[in-house]
Design a protein around this motif. Structure first.
Motif, PDB file in Angstrom:
ATOM      1  N   LEU A   1     -13.036  18.226   1.410  1.00 35.35           N
ATOM      2  CA  LEU A   1     -12.978  16.946   0.710  1.00 35.35           C
ATOM      3  C   LEU A   1     -11.595  16.351   0.908  1.00 35.35           C
ATOM      4  CD1 LEU A   1     -11.293  17.438  -2.296  1.00 35.35           C
ATOM      5  CD2 LEU A   1     -13.215  19.047  -2.411  1.00 35.35           C
ATOM      6  N   PHE A   2     -11.447  15.093   0.509  1.00 41.08           N
ATOM      7  CA  PHE A   2     -10.148  14.450   0.670  1.00 41.08           C
ATOM      8  C   PHE A   2      -9.976  13.359  -0.375  1.00 41.08           C
ATOM      9  CE2 PHE A   2     -13.101  11.935   3.117  1.00 41.08           C
ATOM     10  CZ  PHE A   2     -12.668  10.625   2.980  1.00 41.08           C
ATOM     11  N   GLU A   3      -8.786  12.799  -0.432  1.00 36.89           N
ATOM     12  CA  GLU A   3      -8.478  11.667  -1.299  1.00 36.89           C
ATOM     13  C   GLU A   3      -7.666  10.643  -0.508  1.00 36.89           C
ATOM     14  OE1 GLU A   3      -8.981  10.061  -4.032  1.00 36.89           O
ATOM     15  OE2 GLU A   3     -10.572  11.443  -4.616  1.00 36.89           O
ATOM     16  N   GLY A   4      -7.486   9.483  -1.090  1.00 37.01           N
ATOM     17  CA  GLY A   4      -6.677   8.456  -0.447  1.00 37.01           C
ATOM     18  C   GLY A   4      -5.996   7.589  -1.490  1.00 37.01           C
ATOM     19  N   LEU A   5      -4.677   7.507  -1.415  1.00 37.72           N
ATOM     20  CA  LEU A   5      -3.896   6.629  -2.278  1.00 37.72           C
ATOM     21  C   LEU A   5      -2.670   6.169  -1.504  1.00 37.72           C
ATOM     22  CD1 LEU A   5      -1.981   8.773  -4.928  1.00 37.72           C
ATOM     23  CD2 LEU A   5      -3.503   9.826  -3.270  1.00 37.72           C
ATOM     24  N   LYS A   6      -1.911   5.261  -2.074  1.00 39.96           N
ATOM     25  CA  LYS A   6      -0.797   4.677  -1.325  1.00 39.96           C
ATOM     26  C   LYS A   6       0.498   4.701  -2.127  1.00 39.96           C
ATOM     27  CE  LYS A   6      -3.396   1.395   1.559  1.00 39.96           C
ATOM     28  NZ  LYS A   6      -3.658  -0.039   1.830  1.00 39.96           N
ATOM     29  N   ALA A   7       1.609   4.698  -1.383  1.00 39.69           N
ATOM     30  CA  ALA A   7       2.938   4.516  -1.964  1.00 39.69           C
ATOM     31  C   ALA A   7       3.440   3.144  -1.541  1.00 39.69           C
ATOM     32  CB  ALA A   7       3.890   5.601  -1.473  1.00 39.69           C
ATOM     33  N   TYR A   8       3.887   2.355  -2.508  1.00 41.69           N
ATOM     34  CA  TYR A   8       4.347   0.991  -2.271  1.00 41.69           C
ATOM     35  C   TYR A   8       5.837   0.881  -2.581  1.00 41.69           C
ATOM     36  CZ  TYR A   8      -0.701   0.229  -2.940  1.00 41.69           C
ATOM     37  OH  TYR A   8      -2.067   0.303  -2.871  1.00 41.69           O
ATOM     38  N   ARG A   9       6.551   0.106  -1.771  1.00 35.21           N
ATOM     39  CA  ARG A   9       7.959  -0.174  -2.060  1.00 35.21           C
ATOM     40  C   ARG A   9       8.045  -1.547  -2.711  1.00 35.21           C
ATOM     41  NH1 ARG A   9      12.595   2.095  -0.393  1.00 35.21           N
ATOM     42  NH2 ARG A   9      11.583   3.225   1.329  1.00 35.21           N
ATOM     43  N   GLY A  10       8.538  -1.582  -3.924  1.00 35.36           N
ATOM     44  CA  GLY A  10       8.598  -2.830  -4.663  1.00 35.36           C
ATOM     45  C   GLY A  10       9.772  -3.710  -4.277  1.00 35.36           C
TER      46      GLY A  10
ATOM     47  N   PHE B   1      -0.186   3.930  -7.348  1.00 41.99           N
ATOM     48  CA  PHE B   1      -1.080   3.139  -8.193  1.00 41.99           C
ATOM     49  C   PHE B   1      -2.159   4.034  -8.800  1.00 41.99           C
ATOM     50  CE2 PHE B   1      -4.831   0.302  -8.667  1.00 41.99           C
ATOM     51  CZ  PHE B   1      -4.299  -0.584  -9.604  1.00 41.99           C
ATOM     52  N   ARG B   2      -2.074   4.273 -10.097  1.00 48.32           N
ATOM     53  CA  ARG B   2      -3.050   5.035 -10.871  1.00 48.32           C
ATOM     54  C   ARG B   2      -3.404   6.378 -10.210  1.00 48.32           C
ATOM     55  NH1 ARG B   2      -7.446   1.103 -13.637  1.00 48.32           N
ATOM     56  NH2 ARG B   2      -7.060   2.610 -15.301  1.00 48.32           N
ATOM     57  N   PRO B   3      -2.403   7.141  -9.814  1.00 53.83           N
ATOM     58  CA  PRO B   3      -2.680   8.347  -9.019  1.00 53.83           C
ATOM     59  C   PRO B   3      -3.474   9.425  -9.743  1.00 53.83           C
ATOM     60  CG  PRO B   3      -0.397   8.337  -9.757  1.00 53.83           C
ATOM     61  CD  PRO B   3      -0.953   6.985 -10.088  1.00 53.83           C
ATOM     62  N   MET B   4      -3.414   9.464 -11.073  1.00 53.39           N
ATOM     63  CA  MET B   4      -4.176  10.498 -11.781  1.00 53.39           C
ATOM     64  C   MET B   4      -5.683  10.290 -11.641  1.00 53.39           C
ATOM     65  SD  MET B   4      -2.486  13.030 -12.836  1.00 53.39           S
ATOM     66  CE  MET B   4      -3.812  13.794 -13.778  1.00 53.39           C
ATOM     67  N   LEU B   5      -6.111   9.052 -11.399  1.00 55.55           N
ATOM     68  CA  LEU B   5      -7.531   8.820 -11.140  1.00 55.55           C
ATOM     69  C   LEU B   5      -7.943   9.507  -9.843  1.00 55.55           C
ATOM     70  CD1 LEU B   5      -7.996   5.058 -12.149  1.00 55.55           C
ATOM     71  CD2 LEU B   5      -8.491   7.110 -13.500  1.00 55.55           C
TER      72      LEU B   5
ATOM     73  N   ASP C   1       1.422   0.119 -16.913  1.00 57.30           N
ATOM     74  CA  ASP C   1       1.323   1.574 -17.004  1.00 57.30           C
ATOM     75  C   ASP C   1       0.360   2.129 -15.948  1.00 57.30           C
ATOM     76  OD1 ASP C   1      -1.099   0.784 -18.054  1.00 57.30           O
ATOM     77  OD2 ASP C   1      -0.777   1.653 -20.043  1.00 57.30           O
ATOM     78  N   TRP C   2      -0.144   1.262 -15.092  1.00 56.85           N
ATOM     79  CA  TRP C   2      -0.969   1.701 -13.974  1.00 56.85           C
ATOM     80  C   TRP C   2      -0.126   2.243 -12.825  1.00 56.85           C
ATOM     81  CZ3 TRP C   2      -5.335  -2.554 -13.257  1.00 56.85           C
ATOM     82  CH2 TRP C   2      -6.227  -2.454 -14.309  1.00 56.85           C
ATOM     83  N   THR C   3       1.161   2.008 -12.846  1.00 53.03           N
ATOM     84  CA  THR C   3       2.015   2.485 -11.750  1.00 53.03           C
ATOM     85  C   THR C   3       2.740   3.754 -12.160  1.00 53.03           C
ATOM     86  OG1 THR C   3       3.831   1.038 -12.441  1.00 53.03           O
ATOM     87  CG2 THR C   3       2.349   0.208 -10.731  1.00 53.03           C
ATOM     88  N   PHE C   4       3.009   4.569 -11.145  1.00 54.95           N
ATOM     89  CA  PHE C   4       3.684   5.853 -11.316  1.00 54.95           C
ATOM     90  C   PHE C   4       4.909   5.843 -10.411  1.00 54.95           C
ATOM     91  CE2 PHE C   4       4.325  10.206  -9.763  1.00 54.95           C
ATOM     92  CZ  PHE C   4       4.379  10.944 -10.937  1.00 54.95           C
ATOM     93  N   LEU C   5       6.093   5.892 -10.990  1.00 53.65           N
ATOM     94  CA  LEU C   5       7.325   5.814 -10.211  1.00 53.65           C
ATOM     95  C   LEU C   5       7.611   7.126  -9.490  1.00 53.65           C
ATOM     96  CD1 LEU C   5       9.631   3.875 -12.708  1.00 53.65           C
ATOM     97  CD2 LEU C   5       8.805   3.036 -10.496  1.00 53.65           C
ATOM     98  N   VAL C   6       8.013   7.018  -8.238  1.00 51.34           N
ATOM     99  CA  VAL C   6       8.362   8.199  -7.450  1.00 51.34           C
ATOM    100  C   VAL C   6       9.800   8.588  -7.751  1.00 51.34           C
ATOM    101  CG1 VAL C   6       8.709   9.058  -5.106  1.00 51.34           C
ATOM    102  CG2 VAL C   6       6.705   7.644  -5.644  1.00 51.34           C
TER     103      VAL C   6
END
Length: 366
Positions: free
Chosen positions: A76-85, A93-97, A361-366
Protein backbone atom coordinates in the motif's frame (compact mmCIF):
# COMPACT_ATOMS: atom_id res chain seq x y z
CA UNK A 1 -4.52 6.35 15.90
CA UNK A 2 -2.55 3.45 17.27
CA UNK A 3 -2.92 3.10 21.00
CA UNK A 4 -0.11 3.53 23.51
CA UNK A 5 0.06 -0.27 23.87
CA UNK A 6 0.57 -0.85 20.15
CA UNK A 7 4.15 -1.99 19.48
CA UNK A 8 5.66 0.62 17.18
CA UNK A 9 8.89 2.19 16.09
CA UNK A 10 9.78 5.47 17.80
CA UNK A 11 10.94 8.68 16.14
CA UNK A 12 13.26 9.19 19.10
CA UNK A 13 15.21 6.11 17.93
CA UNK A 14 15.71 7.56 14.45
CA UNK A 15 19.16 6.93 12.96
CA UNK A 16 20.37 9.42 10.33
CA UNK A 17 23.00 8.65 7.71
CA UNK A 18 23.49 11.68 5.50
CA UNK A 19 24.52 11.34 1.87
CA UNK A 20 28.12 12.34 1.17
CA UNK A 21 27.21 13.45 -2.36
CA UNK A 22 24.12 15.58 -3.04
CA UNK A 23 22.33 15.44 -6.37
CA UNK A 24 22.34 18.28 -8.87
CA UNK A 25 18.89 19.88 -9.21
CA UNK A 26 17.16 19.80 -12.58
CA UNK A 27 13.87 20.96 -14.04
CA UNK A 28 10.99 18.59 -13.32
CA UNK A 29 9.82 17.19 -16.66
CA UNK A 30 7.13 14.77 -15.52
CA UNK A 31 5.40 13.90 -12.27
CA UNK A 32 7.25 11.59 -9.89
CA UNK A 33 10.54 11.17 -11.74
CA UNK A 34 12.92 13.42 -9.77
CA UNK A 35 13.80 12.22 -6.25
CA UNK A 36 15.54 13.92 -3.35
CA UNK A 37 18.79 12.88 -1.66
CA UNK A 38 17.44 10.77 1.21
CA UNK A 39 14.79 8.21 2.10
CA UNK A 40 13.30 6.74 5.27
CA UNK A 41 13.21 2.98 5.87
CA UNK A 42 11.73 1.03 8.79
CA UNK A 43 11.92 -2.77 8.88
CA UNK A 44 9.57 -5.10 10.75
CA UNK A 45 9.49 -8.82 11.50
CA UNK A 46 7.05 -10.90 13.52
CA UNK A 47 9.90 -12.16 15.72
CA UNK A 48 11.82 -8.93 16.36
CA UNK A 49 9.07 -6.34 15.84
CA UNK A 50 9.82 -2.86 14.54
CA UNK A 51 13.45 -1.86 14.04
CA UNK A 52 14.81 1.65 14.53
CA UNK A 53 13.78 4.09 11.76
CA UNK A 54 16.62 4.95 9.39
CA UNK A 55 17.11 7.98 7.17
CA UNK A 56 19.75 7.16 4.59
CA UNK A 57 20.83 8.17 1.06
CA UNK A 58 18.18 7.47 -1.60
CA UNK A 59 18.89 4.13 -3.26
CA UNK A 60 17.54 0.88 -4.60
CA UNK A 61 15.88 -1.78 -2.46
CA UNK A 62 17.05 -5.40 -2.29
CA UNK A 63 14.16 -7.88 -2.29
CA UNK A 64 13.95 -11.66 -2.32
CA UNK A 65 12.51 -12.86 -5.66
CA UNK A 66 9.77 -14.68 -3.74
CA UNK A 67 8.75 -11.49 -1.90
CA UNK A 68 4.96 -11.69 -1.50
CA UNK A 69 4.41 -8.00 -2.30
CA UNK A 70 5.67 -8.78 -5.81
CA UNK A 71 3.54 -11.90 -6.25
CA UNK A 72 0.34 -11.10 -4.38
CA UNK A 73 0.22 -7.32 -4.17
CA UNK A 74 0.53 -7.14 -0.38
CA UNK A 75 1.44 -3.48 -0.35
CA UNK A 76 0.00 0.00 0.00
CA UNK A 77 1.05 3.62 -0.23
CA UNK A 78 0.12 7.19 0.63
CA UNK A 79 0.57 10.57 -0.99
CA UNK A 80 0.94 14.02 0.55
CA UNK A 81 2.93 17.16 -0.16
CA UNK A 82 5.32 19.61 1.48
CA UNK A 83 4.75 23.26 0.54
CA UNK A 84 7.07 26.23 0.97
CA UNK A 85 5.08 29.25 2.09
CA UNK A 86 5.59 32.91 1.34
CA UNK A 87 7.19 33.10 4.81
CA UNK A 88 9.74 30.43 3.69
CA UNK A 89 8.35 27.93 6.20
CA UNK A 90 7.51 24.37 5.14
CA UNK A 91 4.05 22.98 5.74
CA UNK A 92 2.26 19.66 5.31
CA UNK A 93 -1.50 19.68 4.71
CA UNK A 94 -3.57 17.62 7.17
CA UNK A 95 -0.96 14.85 7.30
CA UNK A 96 -2.62 12.88 10.11
CA UNK A 97 -5.49 12.09 7.73
CA UNK A 98 -2.93 10.38 5.50
CA UNK A 99 -1.36 8.57 8.44
CA UNK A 100 -4.75 7.30 9.62
CA UNK A 101 -5.73 6.19 6.11
CA UNK A 102 -2.41 4.38 5.78
CA UNK A 103 -3.08 2.55 9.05
CA UNK A 104 -6.53 1.52 7.77
CA UNK A 105 -5.00 0.22 4.52
CA UNK A 106 -2.38 -1.70 6.54
CA UNK A 107 -5.09 -3.46 8.55
CA UNK A 108 -6.80 -4.53 5.30
CA UNK A 109 -3.49 -5.82 3.90
CA UNK A 110 -2.61 -7.74 7.10
CA UNK A 111 0.50 -5.58 7.54
CA UNK A 112 1.60 -4.62 11.07
CA UNK A 113 0.17 -1.72 13.05
CA UNK A 114 2.24 1.34 13.87
CA UNK A 115 1.84 4.61 15.72
CA UNK A 116 0.77 7.20 13.16
CA UNK A 117 2.18 10.14 15.09
CA UNK A 118 5.60 8.47 15.27
CA UNK A 119 5.61 7.95 11.49
CA UNK A 120 4.62 11.58 10.94
CA UNK A 121 7.52 12.77 13.08
CA UNK A 122 9.93 10.57 11.08
CA UNK A 123 8.54 12.06 7.86
CA UNK A 124 8.93 15.56 9.29
CA UNK A 125 12.60 14.87 9.94
CA UNK A 126 13.09 13.52 6.41
CA UNK A 127 11.48 16.61 4.85
CA UNK A 128 13.54 18.81 7.15
CA UNK A 129 16.76 17.16 5.98
CA UNK A 130 15.83 17.51 2.29
CA UNK A 131 14.13 20.88 2.71
CA UNK A 132 16.22 22.56 0.01
CA UNK A 133 14.31 20.46 -2.53
CA UNK A 134 11.02 22.16 -1.68
CA UNK A 135 10.58 24.83 -4.38
CA UNK A 136 9.97 28.54 -3.84
CA UNK A 137 6.88 28.31 -6.00
CA UNK A 138 3.09 28.16 -5.83
CA UNK A 139 2.96 25.73 -8.75
CA UNK A 140 5.33 23.07 -7.47
CA UNK A 141 6.08 21.21 -4.25
CA UNK A 142 7.68 18.06 -2.87
CA UNK A 143 5.49 14.97 -3.06
CA UNK A 144 5.84 12.59 -0.12
CA UNK A 145 5.29 8.90 -0.88
CA UNK A 146 5.06 6.62 2.19
CA UNK A 147 5.01 2.97 1.05
CA UNK A 148 4.41 -0.22 3.01
CA UNK A 149 5.24 -3.62 1.51
CA UNK A 150 5.44 -7.24 2.55
CA UNK A 151 8.97 -8.59 2.30
CA UNK A 152 7.91 -12.13 3.19
CA UNK A 153 10.27 -14.42 1.21
CA UNK A 154 7.68 -17.09 0.49
CA UNK A 155 5.31 -18.15 -2.29
CA UNK A 156 2.70 -19.10 0.27
CA UNK A 157 -0.40 -16.87 0.35
CA UNK A 158 -0.34 -15.89 4.00
CA UNK A 159 -0.05 -13.03 6.47
CA UNK A 160 3.46 -11.56 6.15
CA UNK A 161 6.03 -12.13 8.88
CA UNK A 162 8.37 -9.54 7.33
CA UNK A 163 7.59 -6.03 6.09
CA UNK A 164 9.22 -2.76 5.09
CA UNK A 165 7.80 0.71 5.52
CA UNK A 166 9.68 3.34 3.53
CA UNK A 167 9.22 6.96 2.45
CA UNK A 168 10.64 8.70 -0.61
CA UNK A 169 10.32 12.34 -1.70
CA UNK A 170 9.87 13.65 -5.23
CA UNK A 171 10.00 17.22 -6.50
CA UNK A 172 6.88 17.72 -8.60
CA UNK A 173 5.05 20.25 -10.70
CA UNK A 174 1.63 19.86 -12.31
CA UNK A 175 0.18 16.35 -12.45
CA UNK A 176 -1.68 16.77 -15.74
CA UNK A 177 0.29 17.99 -18.74
CA UNK A 178 -2.53 19.79 -20.51
CA UNK A 179 -3.34 23.35 -21.44
CA UNK A 180 -7.03 22.56 -21.80
CA UNK A 181 -9.58 24.23 -19.55
CA UNK A 182 -10.81 20.88 -18.29
CA UNK A 183 -10.31 17.13 -18.51
CA UNK A 184 -12.11 14.84 -20.90
CA UNK A 185 -13.42 11.58 -19.41
CA UNK A 186 -14.46 8.27 -20.96
CA UNK A 187 -17.30 6.47 -19.16
CA UNK A 188 -17.99 2.81 -19.94
CA UNK A 189 -19.59 0.41 -17.45
CA UNK A 190 -17.61 -2.60 -18.73
CA UNK A 191 -14.76 -1.56 -16.41
CA UNK A 192 -15.13 -1.29 -12.62
CA UNK A 193 -12.54 0.37 -10.39
CA UNK A 194 -13.84 -1.01 -7.10
CA UNK A 195 -16.79 -2.88 -5.61
CA UNK A 196 -18.48 -3.14 -2.24
CA UNK A 197 -16.56 -5.42 0.07
CA UNK A 198 -13.37 -4.82 -1.90
CA UNK A 199 -10.42 -2.48 -1.30
CA UNK A 200 -11.62 0.65 -3.11
CA UNK A 201 -11.40 2.62 0.12
CA UNK A 202 -7.74 1.65 0.63
CA UNK A 203 -4.73 3.13 -1.14
CA UNK A 204 -3.34 -0.10 -2.55
CA UNK A 205 -1.27 -0.42 -5.68
CA UNK A 206 -3.59 -3.04 -7.17
CA UNK A 207 -6.38 -0.48 -7.42
CA UNK A 208 -4.20 1.58 -9.73
CA UNK A 209 -2.33 -1.01 -11.77
CA UNK A 210 -5.55 -2.68 -12.91
CA UNK A 211 -6.88 0.68 -14.16
CA UNK A 212 -4.23 1.14 -16.83
CA UNK A 213 -5.97 -0.87 -19.55
CA UNK A 214 -9.10 1.26 -19.23
CA UNK A 215 -6.98 4.40 -19.09
CA UNK A 216 -5.35 3.64 -22.44
CA UNK A 217 -8.68 2.70 -23.97
CA UNK A 218 -9.94 6.11 -22.87
CA UNK A 219 -7.07 7.67 -24.81
CA UNK A 220 -8.17 5.72 -27.90
CA UNK A 221 -11.53 7.46 -27.55
CA UNK A 222 -9.82 10.86 -27.39
CA UNK A 223 -10.14 11.22 -23.61
CA UNK A 224 -7.55 11.84 -20.92
CA UNK A 225 -9.03 9.87 -18.02
CA UNK A 226 -11.69 7.30 -17.10
CA UNK A 227 -14.95 8.15 -15.37
CA UNK A 228 -15.47 5.03 -13.26
CA UNK A 229 -19.04 3.71 -13.11
CA UNK A 230 -20.52 1.09 -10.79
CA UNK A 231 -23.63 -1.05 -10.84
CA UNK A 232 -26.53 -1.53 -13.22
CA UNK A 233 -27.60 2.11 -12.77
CA UNK A 234 -24.13 3.37 -13.76
CA UNK A 235 -23.33 5.17 -10.53
CA UNK A 236 -20.59 7.78 -10.86
CA UNK A 237 -17.74 6.91 -8.47
CA UNK A 238 -14.34 8.41 -9.30
CA UNK A 239 -12.54 10.13 -12.19
CA UNK A 240 -9.17 8.58 -12.96
CA UNK A 241 -7.43 8.59 -9.58
CA UNK A 242 -9.56 11.47 -8.28
CA UNK A 243 -12.67 11.87 -6.17
CA UNK A 244 -15.42 13.59 -8.13
CA UNK A 245 -17.80 16.47 -7.38
CA UNK A 246 -20.90 17.76 -9.15
CA UNK A 247 -22.07 21.36 -8.64
CA UNK A 248 -25.61 21.58 -9.95
CA UNK A 249 -29.23 22.43 -9.38
CA UNK A 250 -30.60 19.12 -8.12
CA UNK A 251 -33.94 17.44 -8.84
CA UNK A 252 -35.60 19.50 -6.09
CA UNK A 253 -34.41 22.82 -7.53
CA UNK A 254 -31.71 23.28 -4.87
CA UNK A 255 -28.17 24.44 -5.57
CA UNK A 256 -26.04 21.52 -4.43
CA UNK A 257 -22.45 20.33 -4.33
CA UNK A 258 -22.56 16.54 -4.36
CA UNK A 259 -19.97 13.76 -4.20
CA UNK A 260 -20.44 9.98 -3.90
CA UNK A 261 -20.60 8.61 -0.32
CA UNK A 262 -17.88 6.58 1.35
CA UNK A 263 -19.53 3.18 0.93
CA UNK A 264 -16.33 1.15 0.55
CA UNK A 265 -15.91 1.80 -3.19
CA UNK A 266 -14.63 5.37 -2.77
CA UNK A 267 -11.20 6.43 -1.54
CA UNK A 268 -11.60 8.81 1.44
CA UNK A 269 -9.52 11.58 -0.09
CA UNK A 270 -7.96 14.28 2.07
CA UNK A 271 -8.78 16.95 -0.51
CA UNK A 272 -12.31 15.52 -0.78
CA UNK A 273 -12.85 15.82 2.97
CA UNK A 274 -11.38 19.32 3.00
CA UNK A 275 -13.71 20.49 0.20
CA UNK A 276 -16.73 19.12 2.03
CA UNK A 277 -15.76 20.79 5.31
CA UNK A 278 -14.82 24.07 3.62
CA UNK A 279 -18.02 24.43 1.57
CA UNK A 280 -20.23 23.34 4.47
CA UNK A 281 -18.64 26.09 6.54
CA UNK A 282 -19.60 28.63 3.87
CA UNK A 283 -23.27 27.67 4.26
CA UNK A 284 -24.12 29.04 0.82
CA UNK A 285 -25.59 25.92 -0.81
CA UNK A 286 -26.44 22.33 -0.01
CA UNK A 287 -23.41 20.04 0.38
CA UNK A 288 -24.14 16.32 0.30
CA UNK A 289 -22.59 12.90 0.00
CA UNK A 290 -25.03 11.03 -2.21
CA UNK A 291 -25.21 8.57 -5.06
CA UNK A 292 -25.12 10.10 -8.54
CA UNK A 293 -25.92 8.21 -11.73
CA UNK A 294 -25.19 8.89 -15.37
CA UNK A 295 -28.92 9.13 -16.12
CA UNK A 296 -29.24 11.89 -13.51
CA UNK A 297 -26.25 13.71 -14.98
CA UNK A 298 -27.52 13.38 -18.57
CA UNK A 299 -30.96 14.68 -17.55
CA UNK A 300 -29.41 17.62 -15.68
CA UNK A 301 -27.22 18.48 -18.66
CA UNK A 302 -30.24 18.48 -21.01
CA UNK A 303 -32.10 20.76 -18.59
CA UNK A 304 -29.00 22.97 -18.17
CA UNK A 305 -28.86 22.39 -14.42
CA UNK A 306 -25.16 21.52 -14.27
CA UNK A 307 -22.88 24.32 -13.12
CA UNK A 308 -19.54 22.53 -12.83
CA UNK A 309 -17.99 19.13 -12.41
CA UNK A 310 -14.48 18.56 -11.07
CA UNK A 311 -12.09 16.02 -9.66
CA UNK A 312 -10.01 16.38 -6.51
CA UNK A 313 -6.87 14.77 -5.15
CA UNK A 314 -3.49 15.45 -3.58
CA UNK A 315 -1.56 15.16 -6.84
CA UNK A 316 -3.87 17.33 -8.96
CA UNK A 317 -5.69 19.30 -6.21
CA UNK A 318 -8.74 20.58 -8.17
CA UNK A 319 -9.26 19.65 -11.81
CA UNK A 320 -12.30 20.86 -13.82
CA UNK A 321 -14.02 18.34 -16.09
CA UNK A 322 -14.93 19.65 -19.56
CA UNK A 323 -16.61 16.70 -21.27
CA UNK A 324 -17.59 13.05 -20.88
CA UNK A 325 -17.82 10.45 -23.65
CA UNK A 326 -20.69 8.11 -22.71
CA UNK A 327 -22.67 5.65 -24.83
CA UNK A 328 -21.53 7.27 -28.06
CA UNK A 329 -22.33 10.82 -26.94
CA UNK A 330 -19.95 13.64 -26.06
CA UNK A 331 -21.45 15.33 -23.03
CA UNK A 332 -20.18 18.89 -22.63
CA UNK A 333 -19.79 20.15 -19.06
CA UNK A 334 -19.96 23.91 -18.95
CA UNK A 335 -16.86 25.47 -17.37
CA UNK A 336 -17.88 28.90 -16.20
CA UNK A 337 -15.44 31.70 -16.94
CA UNK A 338 -16.35 33.99 -14.07
CA UNK A 339 -13.79 34.46 -11.32
CA UNK A 340 -16.46 33.39 -8.84
CA UNK A 341 -16.42 29.91 -10.39
CA UNK A 342 -16.50 27.34 -7.61
CA UNK A 343 -13.40 25.39 -8.64
CA UNK A 344 -11.27 28.54 -8.67
CA UNK A 345 -12.62 29.65 -5.31
CA UNK A 346 -12.02 26.28 -3.65
CA UNK A 347 -8.54 25.99 -5.17
CA UNK A 348 -7.57 29.46 -3.95
CA UNK A 349 -8.82 28.88 -0.41
CA UNK A 350 -7.03 25.54 -0.14
CA UNK A 351 -3.74 26.77 -1.61
CA UNK A 352 -3.83 29.84 0.64
CA UNK A 353 -3.95 27.43 3.59
CA UNK A 354 -1.30 25.10 2.18
CA UNK A 355 1.16 27.92 1.52
CA UNK A 356 0.50 29.66 4.82
CA UNK A 357 -1.26 32.75 3.50
CA UNK A 358 -4.34 31.82 5.54
CA UNK A 359 -3.63 30.59 9.10
CA UNK A 360 -5.22 27.20 9.74
CA UNK A 361 -4.95 24.20 12.02
CA UNK A 362 -5.02 22.11 8.84
CA UNK A 363 -1.31 22.76 8.32
CA UNK A 364 1.55 21.01 10.06
CA UNK A 365 4.83 22.94 10.29
CA UNK A 366 8.03 21.09 9.45
Amino acid sequence: MAGNNTPSFKASDLVIQLSSTLKARSDVLSFGTVFTDHMLTIEWSAIEGWQAPLIKPFGNLSLNPACSSLHYGIQLFEGLKAYRGDDNRLRLFRPMLNMNRMANSARRACLPAFDQSELLECIRRLVEIDQDWVPHSDSSSVYIRPTFISTEPSLGVKKPAHALLYVILSQVGSYFNTDAKGLSLWADPKYTRAWKGGTGDCKMGGNYGCSLSAQYEAVDYGCQQVLWLYGEDHQITEAGTMNIFLHWINEDGEEELATPPLDGTILPGVTRQSILELTRKWGEFKVTERYLTMSQLCCALKQQRVKEMFGSGTACMICPIANIVYQGENLHISCQEEKSQLTSRIAKELTDIQYGRTPSDWTFLV
